[in-house]
Design a protein around this motif. Structure first.
Motif, PDB file in Angstrom:
ATOM      1  N   ASP B 197       0.858  -1.184   0.000  1.00 25.32           N
ATOM      2  CA  ASP B 197       0.000   0.000   0.000  1.00 25.32           C
ATOM      3  C   ASP B 197       0.898   1.238   0.000  1.00 25.32           C
ATOM      4  N   ASP B 199       2.300   4.834   0.743  1.00 19.99           N
ATOM      5  CA  ASP B 199       2.161   5.815   1.825  1.00 19.99           C
ATOM      6  C   ASP B 199       2.326   7.207   1.235  1.00 19.99           C
ATOM      7  N   SER B 280       6.000   6.545  -0.258  1.00 16.72           N
ATOM      8  CA  SER B 280       6.690   5.359   0.251  1.00 16.72           C
ATOM      9  C   SER B 280       5.681   4.217   0.206  1.00 16.72           C
ATOM     10  N   SER B 282       4.068   0.589   2.453  1.00 14.79           N
ATOM     11  CA  SER B 282       4.035  -0.408   3.524  1.00 14.79           C
ATOM     12  C   SER B 282       3.665  -1.740   2.888  1.00 14.79           C
ATOM     13  N   LYS B 311       1.668  -0.796   8.821  1.00 19.43           N
ATOM     14  CA  LYS B 311       1.144   0.577   8.854  1.00 19.43           C
ATOM     15  C   LYS B 311       1.147   1.110  10.288  1.00 19.43           C
ATOM     16  N   ARG B 315       4.550   2.961   9.151  1.00 14.22           N
ATOM     17  CA  ARG B 315       4.615   3.037   7.688  1.00 14.22           C
ATOM     18  C   ARG B 315       6.038   2.898   7.150  1.00 14.22           C
TER      19      ARG B 315
END
Lengths: 195, 352
Positions: B197, B199, B280, B282, B311, B315
């Motif tokens: 996911d 960030d 970024s 995670s 997370k 993160r």
């Protein structure tokens, strides 16, 4: 209408007037895909829409355009196949004329779901004929005019053709065969060249 | 033998490929079409069995043997090229000779080409010309059908590709991922599933606009593809959510290195319209070996839980899914916590 009929109109327009002109006509006719597949069957309304758009775009009488289409189908090098298939019908133009009644059967032998209008040839006197074209494909009589004219050239025969118009959905064409061997004509061998 | 002009006329009209043979086996006359098959040589006067080789039903070497086979089907071929095959039937004549009628039979398609035959070369009642019409017409119809099939096949492949592709990034989509997962669930090989996911992506979208956001997604997708191998799967399953399936890997150290490298790559600034977009990622990682019961569909939940853990931990990090009773539970922790491990260490993965 059979895709072969629609496809014939498309290739005629593309080869004679160019692909852009066809795109314009296909757009005006409201075709989703401006390309007919020869081996699919389409709703008749598409054919009617295309012919209507064709007449408007070229601003010519539809019968004249369709006669050109008939000539194109027999004489254009890109569609030499139909001319060959027609030449199987007879050794001379006279034999060809007398085999016209069989043309729908021949077409069905080749493509079983292709239904051409009935054709009836009558000989009224030596060299004087009339061809009655039955209903089924709008303007097919005019297309036949072009085909008969081009095939006369192909056989080297001299024939005068006259379109007598439409009555009760039937087109009548009168044919006067003046000279069966007026010119050299094009060679026709039964076998196709290898490859 | 056939001095009779009427019979001759009949033979020429009805049988343009007939041969008349006298008692000594010499050809005394033949049809025009047969003569056309031997241009430049007069068939008359030649011995029939020297022009033709009769092979079936058995070799015929003499006139007497030929007459013996009268009335039955003969197979023969020209001795000189083109050695067209012929079928025929012989009828004895009163003078001791024979009348043989010939036809190229199934070789007719080659024969009409080899000898440039035309409609006049066949008897009016002969159906050969109609057959040739059919052969040619069917060939044309078949070709048209073949073209149609090819186009349909092309369209089908394109449609399938489109259905399995995320149009923005060119990665696989969720539907494609489902197919890959289904295939893996029936395979025996080990694999790892990473749920990734982005960030800070929302910040890019909010401050620089959707065009920047789309650009970032495309670049991120490209980098993920670069950091994985051809046989791995990278799919976009949501706005800024991705799933990576890494095949044939069960080694946590290697996976940790891959995850670290992925995060580092994605953290590299992405230039867009004079700005540098920074995001970024995670990552939650689950291994197929953690589900020995074959419940592959649960792996997604495992990876999801691990992502949530990453997370929560702040993160820009990755976590392995920890299941109670995992034999390598403690190793996982050390691997996962080995944060800034160099990308190359322990990694056998070759980026494409």
């Amino acid at each position: 209408m059979h895709g072969l009929v629609n496809r014939a109109v498309q290739t005629f327009v593309c080869h004679t007037y160019g692909a852009e002109r066809w795109a314009t006509i296909a757009g005006a006719a409201g075709l989703d895909v401006p390309d007919f597949e020869a081996m699919l069957v389409y709703e008749d309304r598409h054919t009617h829409a295309v012919l209507d758009a064709l007449r408007r775009e070229l601003n010519r009488d539809l019968n004249d355009i369709l006669e050109d289409l008939g000539t194109y189908l027999v004489s254009h090098p890109e569609v030499a196949r139909l001319r060959r298939l027609l030449r199987f019908s007879g050794v001379t133009y006279l034999e060809f004329l007398h085999s016209l009644d069989d043309l729908p059967v021949r077409a069905r032998l080749a493509v079983s779901d292709l239904h051409l209008p009935d054709l009836v040839l009558r000989e009224h006197a030596t060299g004087e004929f009339s061809l009655t074209v039955g209903p089924g494909i709008p303007g097919f009589g005019s297309v036949m005019m072009g085909i008969l004219r081009a095939m006369a050239d192909d056989y080297g025969a001299l024939a005068f053709l006259e379109y007598h118009g439409r009555s009760q959905c039937r087109d009548v064409i009168s044919i006067r065969l003046v000279d069966v061997s007026h010119a050299e004509g094009r060679q026709f061998e039964l076998g196709t060249p290898a490859g | 033998m056939t001095g009779d002009p009427t019979l001759n006329a009949v033979l020429h009209a009805f049988c343009p490929m007939h041969v008349q043979i006298d008692g000594t086996g010499h050809i005394t006359g033949c049809g025009d079409t047969l003569q056309k098959c031997r241009p430049g040589q007069d068939l008359r006067g030649q011995r029939f069995l020297e022009v033709f080789e009769l092979s079936r039903p058995r070799k015929v070497m003499s006139m007497a043997a030929l007459l013996d086979r009268a009335g039955s089907r003969l197979h023969m071929q020209f001795r000189a090229p083109p050695c067209t095959s012929m079928i025929g039937v012989a009828v004895p004549m009163p003078d001791g000779g024979a009348l043989v009628n010939l036809s190229p039979g199934i070789s007719v398609i080659d024969a009409v080409r080899d000898y440039a035959l035309t409609g006049t070369d066949f008897a009016v009642t002969d159906l050969t010309v109609e057959m040739l019409f059919l052969v040619e017409a069917n060939a044309a119809a078949m070709e048209a059908s073949r073209h149609l099939n090819l186009r349909l096949q092309g369209a089908k492949i394109a449609a399938e590709e489109q259905a399995f592709t995320d149009t923005l990034t060119g990665l696989k989509n969720r539907r494609a991922l489902d197919h890959v997962m289904a295939r893996l669930s029936s395979a025996e090989t080990a694999f790892a599933l990473m749920h990734l996911d982005l960030d800070f992506f929302k910040a890019v979208n909010d401050t620089l606009g959707h065009a920047a956001g789309d650009h970032v997604l495309q670049q991120v997708a490209r980098r993920m593809v670069q950091e994985t191998r051809d046989r791995d799967t990278v799919a976009r399953v949501g706005g800024d959510e991705f799933v990576l399936i890494l095949n044939d890997i069960d080694d946590r150290r290697r996976l940790a290195a891959v995850a670290r490298r992925l995060i580092d790559r994605l953290e590299e600034p992405i230039p867009f319209a004079g700005e540098a977009c920074r995001v970024s990622a995670s990552i939650g990682i689950a291994l197929s070996s953690q589900r020995p019961d074959g419940q592959i569909e649960k792996l997604m939940d495992d990876a999801d839980a691990a992502l949530y853990a990453a997370k929560s931990a702040g993160r820009a990090d990755f976590r392995f899914c920890e299941r109670r009773g995992d034999p390598s539970f403690h190793d996982d922790l050390s691997a996962a916590n080995d944060r800034r491990e160099p990308a190359s260490r322990g990694s056998q993965l070759r980026p494409r």
